[in-house]
Design a protein around this motif. Structure first.
Motif, mmCIF file in Angstrom:
data_model
loop_
_atom_site.group_PDB
_atom_site.id
_atom_site.type_symbol
_atom_site.label_atom_id
_atom_site.label_comp_id
_atom_site.label_asym_id
_atom_site.label_seq_id
_atom_site.Cartn_x
_atom_site.Cartn_y
_atom_site.Cartn_z
ATOM 1 N N ASN A 172 -5.351 0.642 -26.282
ATOM 2 C CA ASN A 172 -5.558 -0.107 -25.049
ATOM 3 C C ASN A 172 -7.035 -0.284 -24.739
ATOM 4 O O ASN A 172 -7.444 -1.258 -24.120
ATOM 5 C CB ASN A 172 -4.868 0.609 -23.882
ATOM 6 C CG ASN A 172 -3.384 0.322 -23.848
ATOM 7 O OD1 ASN A 172 -2.961 -0.789 -24.115
ATOM 8 N ND2 ASN A 172 -2.600 1.334 -23.534
ATOM 9 N N MET A 265 -7.323 0.129 -16.918
ATOM 10 C CA MET A 265 -5.991 -0.267 -17.365
ATOM 11 C C MET A 265 -5.175 -0.869 -16.228
ATOM 12 O O MET A 265 -4.415 -1.822 -16.433
ATOM 13 C CB MET A 265 -5.262 0.938 -17.951
ATOM 14 C CG MET A 265 -5.765 1.382 -19.299
ATOM 15 S SD MET A 265 -4.770 2.761 -19.941
ATOM 16 C CE MET A 265 -5.663 3.126 -21.443
ATOM 17 N N LEU A 266 -5.325 -0.312 -15.021
ATOM 18 C CA LEU A 266 -4.583 -0.844 -13.880
ATOM 19 C C LEU A 266 -5.049 -2.253 -13.539
ATOM 20 O O LEU A 266 -4.234 -3.138 -13.240
ATOM 21 C CB LEU A 266 -4.748 0.082 -12.677
ATOM 22 C CG LEU A 266 -4.153 1.484 -12.815
ATOM 23 C CD1 LEU A 266 -4.351 2.282 -11.535
ATOM 24 C CD2 LEU A 266 -2.665 1.413 -13.151
ATOM 25 N N GLU A 268 -6.504 -4.358 -15.640
ATOM 26 C CA GLU A 268 -6.077 -5.204 -16.747
ATOM 27 C C GLU A 268 -4.603 -5.551 -16.618
ATOM 28 O O GLU A 268 -4.187 -6.688 -16.897
ATOM 29 C CB GLU A 268 -6.344 -4.499 -18.068
ATOM 30 C CG GLU A 268 -6.034 -5.331 -19.296
ATOM 31 C CD GLU A 268 -6.338 -4.581 -20.579
ATOM 32 O OE1 GLU A 268 -6.895 -5.205 -21.498
ATOM 33 O OE2 GLU A 268 -6.019 -3.384 -20.660
ATOM 34 N N ASN A 269 -3.798 -4.602 -16.187
ATOM 35 C CA ASN A 269 -2.367 -4.821 -15.992
ATOM 36 C C ASN A 269 -2.122 -5.866 -14.908
ATOM 37 O O ASN A 269 -1.274 -6.753 -15.061
ATOM 38 C CB ASN A 269 -1.701 -3.490 -15.629
ATOM 39 C CG ASN A 269 -0.181 -3.595 -15.630
ATOM 40 O OD1 ASN A 269 0.432 -3.812 -16.655
ATOM 41 N ND2 ASN A 269 0.408 -3.432 -14.457
ATOM 42 N N LYS A 272 -3.157 -9.319 -16.162
ATOM 43 C CA LYS A 272 -2.273 -9.811 -17.211
ATOM 44 C C LYS A 272 -1.008 -10.438 -16.646
ATOM 45 O O LYS A 272 -0.503 -11.432 -17.183
ATOM 46 C CB LYS A 272 -1.911 -8.654 -18.151
ATOM 47 C CG LYS A 272 -0.944 -9.024 -19.259
ATOM 48 C CD LYS A 272 -0.643 -7.814 -20.127
ATOM 49 C CE LYS A 272 0.371 -8.150 -21.226
ATOM 50 N NZ LYS A 272 0.691 -6.958 -22.051
ATOM 51 N N HIS A 273 -0.482 -9.892 -15.551
ATOM 52 C CA HIS A 273 0.848 -10.279 -15.082
ATOM 53 C C HIS A 273 0.838 -11.139 -13.820
ATOM 54 O O HIS A 273 1.920 -11.442 -13.296
ATOM 55 C CB HIS A 273 1.696 -9.022 -14.836
ATOM 56 C CG HIS A 273 1.936 -8.213 -16.071
ATOM 57 N ND1 HIS A 273 2.665 -8.675 -17.137
ATOM 58 C CD2 HIS A 273 1.517 -6.966 -16.418
ATOM 59 C CE1 HIS A 273 2.704 -7.755 -18.083
ATOM 60 N NE2 HIS A 273 2.007 -6.705 -17.676
ATOM 61 N N PRO A 308 6.985 -7.239 -18.987
ATOM 62 C CA PRO A 308 5.964 -6.184 -19.098
ATOM 63 C C PRO A 308 6.402 -5.087 -20.049
ATOM 64 O O PRO A 308 7.549 -4.647 -20.041
ATOM 65 C CB PRO A 308 5.841 -5.667 -17.656
ATOM 66 C CG PRO A 308 7.110 -6.058 -16.986
ATOM 67 C CD PRO A 308 7.538 -7.350 -17.627
ATOM 68 N N GLY A 312 0.726 0.380 -20.541
ATOM 69 C CA GLY A 312 -0.446 0.829 -19.801
ATOM 70 C C GLY A 312 -0.108 1.931 -18.819
ATOM 71 O O GLY A 312 -0.752 2.986 -18.790
ATOM 72 N N LEU A 313 0.923 1.720 -17.989
ATOM 73 C CA LEU A 313 1.318 2.724 -17.011
ATOM 74 C C LEU A 313 1.866 3.971 -17.708
ATOM 75 O O LEU A 313 1.596 5.097 -17.270
ATOM 76 C CB LEU A 313 2.368 2.142 -16.062
ATOM 77 C CG LEU A 313 1.885 1.031 -15.126
ATOM 78 C CD1 LEU A 313 3.046 0.460 -14.327
ATOM 79 C CD2 LEU A 313 0.805 1.561 -14.190
#
Length: 355
Positions: A172, A265-266, A268-269, A272-273, A308, A312-313
């Motif tokens: 990641n 990461m949060l 980026e998440n 992304k969505h 999803p 990441g989570l």
């Protein structure tokens, strides 16, 4: 994990154990039988005596030992557990043997209470006590070995999960799509805005320097993670302009840590969505409340995107599991998506692998 075999609350299991205790009682009768065919009354009495004695000692010590598993662990406190188990087993067995012999010889056979004090019966009860003690001691030894084996299996499983977590974190962190998109954004800046392109390159190099420096660390200071995230957001805002609005905390407490790139990461998440349009910007709020880092964004899912993956989570949750008993909290509503990350103090993250 139970270590004594005891009946389950099922008819088949109960009947099976009745047969087992009957078999043990029958063996006891045959070993003492001098005239089984001529004295059937003696056979019935001794069979009943042996059946009650055997079942009460086995089941009583069995349920007692299993209950102690919930109170004192063999793995965490082996010496204390051995002492508690020995004392509890001895006391219960002594009481059970005394009551069974009293009931049989005094209540059923009609002997005087003084019979229990005779050398012969006292020797019998002592023998019963010693046999019970050694049998239960053997079963407790098996229990200890089973718990120790399970603990070793759990430790190995956690090590494997940790290795997988680190591998997933590395995948990641060095995201080829992020690098590809960053280079595309840089290409669009070189000629029209060369000064901004130079700043973009510097920020991009700082981002990847942080990635390389932190990829082998279990935790990083909160301050470092926030500084890195600001650089990451700068790169994303070059791409998305007014479609991305990120608010950082004005101040933050010292002495807290978190897993590296967890905050990135949060973000980026979320990027992304969700849609990132100038008229409908994605608004991400980063705040700190007590010992929690809170990341919240408005939900505006993209019209078409892949389901999803949750990697990441899951990655973040797996790394927190290795560091602390506190868990990230995820709250999803129709309007917002919120993740609360525990901020770790030095005492929480102190371990052989992190010090």
């Amino acid at each position: 994990m139970s270590h004594f075999a005891v009946p389950r609350l099922q008819l088949k299991s109960i009947l099976r154990w009745i047969l087992i205790f009957s078999g043990l009682a029958l063996v006891n009768v045959l070993l003492q039988c001098a005239s089984c065919l001529t004295d059937r009354s003696w056979v019935v009495h001794n069979f009943g005596y042996a059946f009650v004695l055997c079942s009460s000692l086995w089941l009583g010590n069995g349920y007692l030992g299993n209950a102690l598993n919930q109170v004192v662990s063999w793995v965490d406190h082996p010496v204390r557990r051995f002492g508690v188990t020995s004392l509890a087993t001895t006391l219960y067995s002594a009481v059970a043997i005394f009551l069974v012999n009293w009931t049989y010889f005094i209540g059923v056979r009609g002997h005087a209470p003084a019979l229990l004090l005779t050398p012969g019966l006292r020797s019998t009860m002592l023998t019963q006590m010693l046999v019970t003690f050694f049998i239960t001691l053997s079963l407790h030894a098996v229990s200890f070995l089973r718990h120790w084996r399970q603990s070793a299996i759990d430790t190995e499983r956690l090590k494997k999960e940790h290795a997988l977590s680190q591998y997933e974190a590395l995948k990641n962190q060095v995201n080829p799509h992020f690098l590809f998109n960053s280079l595309n954004a840089l290409t669009s800046l070189v000629h029209p805005q060369p000064d901004l392109a130079v700043k973009f390159i510097k920020q991009l190099s700082e981002v990847y320097r942080y990635v390389l420096d932190s990829q082998h660390k279990e935790v990083v200071p909160l301050e470092e993670e926030l500084h890195f995230t600001r650089r990451y957001v700068f790169l994303q805002q070059i791409r998305h302009a007014e479609g991305l609005d990120v608010q950082f905390p004005a101040s933050f407490p010292a002495g807290f840590h978190l897993p590296p790139l967890a905050l990135q990461m949060l973000l980026e998440n979320a990027i992304k969505h969700n849609r990132l349009w100038a008229k409908e910007p994605l608004r991400i709020s980063i705040s700190i409340a007590q010992s929690w880092l809170i990341v919240e964004n408005n939900r505006q899912p993209k019209p078409q995107h892949e389901p999803p993956s949750g990697l990441g989570l899951a990655n973040i949750q797996a790394r927190y599991q290795m560091l602390t008993h506190r868990k990230p909290e995820i709250v999803s509503t129709d309007a917002t998506f919120t993740v609360r990350l525990p901020l770790l103090s030095f005492q929480e993250q102190e371990s052989p692998e992190t010090t």
